[in-house]
Design a protein around this motif. Structure first.
Motif, mmCIF file in Angstrom:
data_model
loop_
_atom_site.group_PDB
_atom_site.id
_atom_site.type_symbol
_atom_site.label_atom_id
_atom_site.label_comp_id
_atom_site.label_asym_id
_atom_site.label_seq_id
_atom_site.Cartn_x
_atom_site.Cartn_y
_atom_site.Cartn_z
ATOM 1 N N ARG A 206 -6.822 1.835 -10.180
ATOM 2 C CA ARG A 206 -8.020 2.215 -9.319
ATOM 3 C C ARG A 206 -7.267 3.479 -8.535
ATOM 4 O O ARG A 206 -6.100 3.315 -8.277
ATOM 5 N N GLU B 263 -7.418 5.728 -5.074
ATOM 6 C CA GLU B 263 -7.580 5.500 -3.913
ATOM 7 C C GLU B 263 -7.124 6.699 -3.018
ATOM 8 O O GLU B 263 -6.093 7.217 -3.122
ATOM 9 N N VAL C 117 -4.700 -6.050 -15.910
ATOM 10 C CA VAL C 117 -4.559 -5.366 -14.917
ATOM 11 C C VAL C 117 -5.580 -4.173 -14.596
ATOM 12 O O VAL C 117 -6.141 -3.691 -15.807
ATOM 13 N N ARG D 288 1.625 -4.483 -2.087
ATOM 14 C CA ARG D 288 1.017 -4.923 -1.057
ATOM 15 C C ARG D 288 0.351 -6.475 -1.686
ATOM 16 O O ARG D 288 -0.644 -6.089 -2.526
ATOM 17 N N GLU E 166 0.970 -0.042 -5.340
ATOM 18 C CA GLU E 166 0.340 1.147 -5.021
ATOM 19 C C GLU E 166 1.502 2.051 -5.339
ATOM 20 O O GLU E 166 2.695 2.121 -4.882
ATOM 21 N N VAL F 118 -3.828 2.449 -7.685
ATOM 22 C CA VAL F 118 -3.496 1.057 -7.355
ATOM 23 C C VAL F 118 -3.632 0.036 -8.667
ATOM 24 O O VAL F 118 -4.308 0.180 -9.401
ATOM 25 N N VAL F 119 -2.596 -0.563 -8.834
ATOM 26 C CA VAL F 119 -2.625 -1.385 -9.875
ATOM 27 C C VAL F 119 -2.922 -2.724 -9.505
ATOM 28 O O VAL F 119 -2.023 -3.565 -8.538
ATOM 29 N N ASP F 120 -3.963 -3.429 -9.766
ATOM 30 C CA ASP F 120 -4.608 -4.654 -8.927
ATOM 31 C C ASP F 120 -4.858 -5.773 -10.168
ATOM 32 O O ASP F 120 -5.029 -5.514 -11.273
ATOM 33 N N ASP F 121 -5.201 -6.895 -9.731
ATOM 34 C CA ASP F 121 -5.783 -8.077 -10.590
ATOM 35 C C ASP F 121 -4.679 -8.583 -11.394
ATOM 36 O O ASP F 121 -4.981 -8.882 -12.653
ATOM 37 N N ARG G 243 -0.547 -8.841 -4.040
ATOM 38 C CA ARG G 243 -0.388 -8.842 -5.524
ATOM 39 C C ARG G 243 -1.160 -7.591 -6.222
ATOM 40 O O ARG G 243 -1.390 -7.768 -7.187
ATOM 41 N N ALA G 244 -0.851 -6.547 -5.512
ATOM 42 C CA ALA G 244 -1.096 -5.228 -5.899
ATOM 43 C C ALA G 244 -0.011 -4.164 -5.821
ATOM 44 O O ALA G 244 0.558 -4.335 -4.762
#
Length: 80
Positions: free
Chosen positions: A7, A9, A4, A51, A56, A20-23, A53-54
Motif C-alpha cells: 500500500r 501512503e 502480503v 509498526r 513501513e 506499507v507491507v501489510d497483512d 505487524r506491518a
C-alpha cells in the motif's frame, strides 16, 4: 510464507511517501517480520520501521519491494 499487501501512503507524513507491507500471516513470528524489514531497508537503501505487524519503508519503490518479497517466498498483492 503467505500473502502480503503493498500500500502507498502519504497521510500524516508531511507529504512524504511510504510503502506499507501489510497483512502478514498470523503464524509468522515478529522476528521474521523484523528480518524482512531489515532486508527491505538494506536493498532499498532507505529507512523504515515495523509498526505492529506491518512494515513501513520510506520512499516510492514498490517494484523493488515487490521483487524482494517475491524472492523471499511471499505472494504479493496491491500496488504494482
Amino acid at each position: 510464507m503467505g500473502r502480503v499487501v503493498l500500500r502507498k501512503e502519504t497521510a500524516h507524513r508531511g507529504g512524504k511517501t511510504v510503502i506499507v507491507v501489510d497483512d502478514f500471516a498470523t503464524h509468522l513470528p515478529p522476528s521474521v517480520i523484523e528480518s524482512v524489514a531489515k532486508k527491505l531497508r538494506a536493498a532499498c537503501g532507505c529507512g523504515g520501521t515495523v509498526r505492529g505487524r506491518a512494515v513501513e519503508i520510506q520512499g516510492d519503490q514498490p517494484a523493488r519491494i515487490r521483487a524482494i518479497l517475491e524472492a523471499e517466498g511471499f505472494q504479493v498483492a496491491g500496488i504494482r
